[in-house]
Design an enzyme around this catalytic site. Structure first.
Site, short mmCIF file in Angstrom:
data_model
loop_
_atom_site.label_atom_id
_atom_site.label_comp_id
_atom_site.label_asym_id
_atom_site.label_seq_id
_atom_site.Cartn_x
_atom_site.Cartn_y
_atom_site.Cartn_z
N ASN A 154 31.64 59.23 90.05
CA ASN A 154 31.27 59.17 88.49
C ASN A 154 31.32 60.58 87.99
OD1 ASN A 154 29.10 59.47 90.16
ND2 ASN A 154 27.85 58.42 88.23
N GLU A 250 20.40 60.11 97.22
CA GLU A 250 20.41 59.91 95.51
C GLU A 250 21.30 58.79 95.16
OE1 GLU A 250 19.00 62.17 93.80
OE2 GLU A 250 19.18 64.11 94.78
N CYS A 284 24.28 57.23 87.38
CA CYS A 284 23.21 56.71 88.03
C CYS A 284 22.11 56.57 87.22
CB CYS A 284 22.90 57.56 89.26
SG CYS A 284 22.47 59.44 88.77
N GLU A 459 16.93 66.77 95.20
CA GLU A 459 17.75 68.07 95.15
C GLU A 459 17.59 68.56 93.67
OE1 GLU A 459 21.30 67.34 97.11
OE2 GLU A 459 20.36 67.10 99.05
P1 NAD Z 1 29.55 54.47 97.44
O1 NAD Z 1 28.34 54.36 97.99
O2 NAD Z 1 30.46 53.29 97.12
O3 NAD Z 1 30.32 55.71 97.93
C1 NAD Z 1 29.73 56.96 97.56
C2 NAD Z 1 30.20 57.84 98.93
O4 NAD Z 1 29.92 57.30 100.16
C3 NAD Z 1 31.78 58.06 98.83
O5 NAD Z 1 32.23 59.50 99.18
C4 NAD Z 1 32.35 57.09 99.81
O6 NAD Z 1 33.33 57.33 100.61
C5 NAD Z 1 31.09 57.44 101.03
N1 NAD Z 1 30.81 56.19 102.06
C6 NAD Z 1 31.03 54.90 101.86
N2 NAD Z 1 30.58 54.29 103.03
C7 NAD Z 1 30.03 55.28 103.72
C8 NAD Z 1 29.42 55.17 105.11
N3 NAD Z 1 29.03 54.06 105.57
N4 NAD Z 1 28.82 56.15 105.36
C9 NAD Z 1 28.80 57.40 104.75
N5 NAD Z 1 29.31 57.72 103.72
C10 NAD Z 1 30.04 56.33 102.96
O7 NAD Z 1 29.08 54.73 95.81
P2 NAD Z 1 29.92 55.09 94.58
O8 NAD Z 1 30.60 53.70 94.25
O9 NAD Z 1 31.01 56.21 94.79
O10 NAD Z 1 29.22 55.47 93.28
C11 NAD Z 1 28.44 54.73 92.43
C12 NAD Z 1 26.92 54.33 92.80
O11 NAD Z 1 26.47 55.85 93.04
C13 NAD Z 1 26.05 53.99 91.67
O12 NAD Z 1 25.23 52.98 92.33
C14 NAD Z 1 25.50 54.92 91.16
O13 NAD Z 1 24.23 54.75 90.83
C15 NAD Z 1 25.12 55.91 92.36
N6 NAD Z 1 24.98 57.29 91.91
C16 NAD Z 1 23.81 57.82 92.22
C17 NAD Z 1 23.38 59.02 91.82
C18 NAD Z 1 22.06 59.85 91.91
O14 NAD Z 1 22.05 61.04 91.81
N7 NAD Z 1 20.98 59.10 92.01
C19 NAD Z 1 24.47 59.85 90.98
C20 NAD Z 1 25.73 59.04 90.82
C21 NAD Z 1 25.91 58.10 91.40
#
Ligand code: NAD
Length: 479
Positions: A154, A250, A284, A459
């Protein structure tokens, strides 16, 4: 060690950056431009060997950087900021192509890179000294070693640099893994950084989810800084537990916004809409549940509807659009499910259509669901798209309980003319960042993290530096 100097930065060719060098692969994938549905450029899919090589290079670079005085590390980071400016326009264009966000918001994200680094360079690493009759205690913080940053789609650029800045400042090496949906700006920013940092200090290995899992399992990575979904965060923690890695998680949120009865309705209603629909709801800490005092419910909702109707959705460079598309087809389908569920259950659409119009890009008009029940999906789950529910409330204790009645606890907002009263409500919300009279605007000045399933640790800001450090106490007894 001198910087590696990848010269000739090109914005239509993409590489992993390992040991200061561009590294391609025969195995490539593409992001999709969500405004057009067309494939973006090919990017290499990093292999386990690429990761192992990056870890080896990071292990070599780390001790030299760790022993570089803090002031010198800051100087290098700030020099990079000066140099980075020349790439601003190219990075904005690239960010528009990979995320579809309107150009002015892409410009804010690119601009935030320098802001993040500069703010972190204004910080000092905490330390403490305690003297008593028999000894002196020095509490010091040391870097962890090789860190890895796993990034969602995002905010692919600012969330990458939001990890790189504190990691490097505190003396670590870091390897970034961008999301396969948005690999471009993260890889390019790390490539640009090679001009200033020794080979292996800041690297990027893009790839699939498996590569993220390999990072979590790697015995020589000391810390995973993960931003993404709750479901993946749990996997990250489980895999990282095998080597007792430090993790910062996060994760997702389901932020409540509580509207007190004394607000200036015309002023606040559009702001609350922006909180819900910023980045097309793909934030998020976007507002995901809106609780309006019953005495103003009707009028406030009408103002929200009026403003929402004025919000333009479209291509990054097309007119004065406030919102772009959903970033990827997987998320587009997920968000459409919330529309289908709300339609099937007969909920009232205050603005927006139950059937999402299909076209070339993954566009969805911002939509408000008027007073669905507490157990509806749209209240209980995170849609991560431009659809938000409103509910009335009458009793303050009850609405606070309703806001807290979730396993998530990332952010929240309270709106009220009486700032003292609104702040008291804010202090009763179970969330990592609570905003009074503003929608959610995370800042490098403060730690960002979630309560409950929204995360572990946090962080950014002075407190956030500790996420990249171990404590070491030297106990010196008088001889
Ligand atoms: P996601 O969890 O699908 O993917 C995030 C990252 O994790 C990607 O780089 C992906 O390739 C990697 N990944 C996937 N499986 C993995 C595994 N088993 N081990 C390690 N890495 C793995 O999330 P997304 O769809 O990219 O992002 C959307 C989500 O992120 C939403 O729920 C949003 O709320 C959250 N988000 C949180 C914050 C925050 O700061 N709290 C900020 C932005 C987005």
């Amino acid at each position: 060690m001198s910087p590696s100097k990848v010269s000739n930065i090109e914005f239509d060719k993409f590489y992993n950056i390992v040991d200061g060098k561009q590294r391609g692969s025969d195995n490539v994938h593409h992001g999709i431009n969500p405004s057009t549905g067309q494939e973006n450029w090919p990017v290499p899919i990093g292999s386990e060997q690429d990761l192992n090589d990056a870890v080896e290079a990071a292990k070599k670079a780390f001790p030299v950087w760790r022993d570089t005085p803090l002031e010198k590390r800051k100087e290098t980071l700030l020099k990079f900021c000066d140099y980075f400016g020349q790439f601003t326009d190219d990075l904005i264009t690239l960010l528009c192509k990979e995320t579809g966000k309107p150009r002015k918001f892409a410009a804010i994200e690119v601009g935030a890179i320098v802001g993040f680094i500069q703010y972190h360079c204004s910080l000092d690493i905490p330390e403490e000294r305690i003297d008593d009759d028999e000894k002196t205690l020095y509490t010091e913080y040391t870097p962890l070693g090789v860190c890895a940053g796993i990034i969602p789609w995002n905010f692919p650029l600012v969330l990458s640099i939001g990890k790189v800045a504190p990691a490097l400042l505190t003396g670590n090496a870091i390897i970034i893994k961008p999301s396969p949906f948005t690999p471009y700006t993260g890889l390019k920013a790390v490539e640009i950084m090679q001009e200033f940092f020794a080979p292996g200090l800041v690297q990027a290995v893009g790839g699939n989810n498996e590569l993220g899992a390999q990072m979590c399992a790697h015995p020589d990575i000391a810390k995973i800084s993960f931003t993404g979904s709750i479901a993946t965060g749990k996997k990250v923690m489980e895999t990282s537990a095998k080597t007792l890695k430090r993790v910062t998680l996060e994760l997702g949120g389901n932020d409540a916004s509580i509207i007190l009865p004394d607000v200036d309705i015309k002023k606040v209603a559009p702001e609350v809409v922006m909180g819900a629909f910023q980045n097309s709801g793909q934030v998020c800490a976007a507002t995901k549940r809106i609780y309006i005092h019953e005495s103003i419910y009707k009028e406030f909702l009408e103002e929200m509807v009026t403003f929402t109707k004025s919000v333009k959705v479209g291509n990054p460079d097309d007119g004065d659009n406030l919102l772009g598309p959903i970033q990827n087809p997987m998320q587009y389908e997920k968000v459409k499910d919330f529309f289908a569920d709300s339609k099937a259950k007969g909920y009232k659409f205050a603005v927006g259509e139950p059937d999402v119009a299909t076209g070339k890009g993954f566009f969805i008009q911002p939509t408000i669901i008027d007073n669905p029940p507490n157990d509806s999906r749209i209240i209980a789950e995170e849609p991560f798209g431009p659809i938000v529910p409103t509910q009335p409330w009458s009793d303050l204790d009850e609405v606070i309980a309703r806001a807290n009645d979730t396993k998530m606890g990332l952010g929240a907002c309270v709106w009220g003319k009486d700032v003292e009263k609104a702040s008291q409500v804010a202090r009763r919300l179970e969330a990592g960042s609570v905003f009074v009279n503003s929608w959610e605007k995370p800042t490098p000045q403060a730690i960002f993290g979630g309560h409950k399933e929204s995360g572990i640790g946090g962080e950014w800001g002075k407190t956030g530096l500790l996420a990249f450090m171990n404590a070491r106490v030297i106990h010196v007894y008088k001889s």
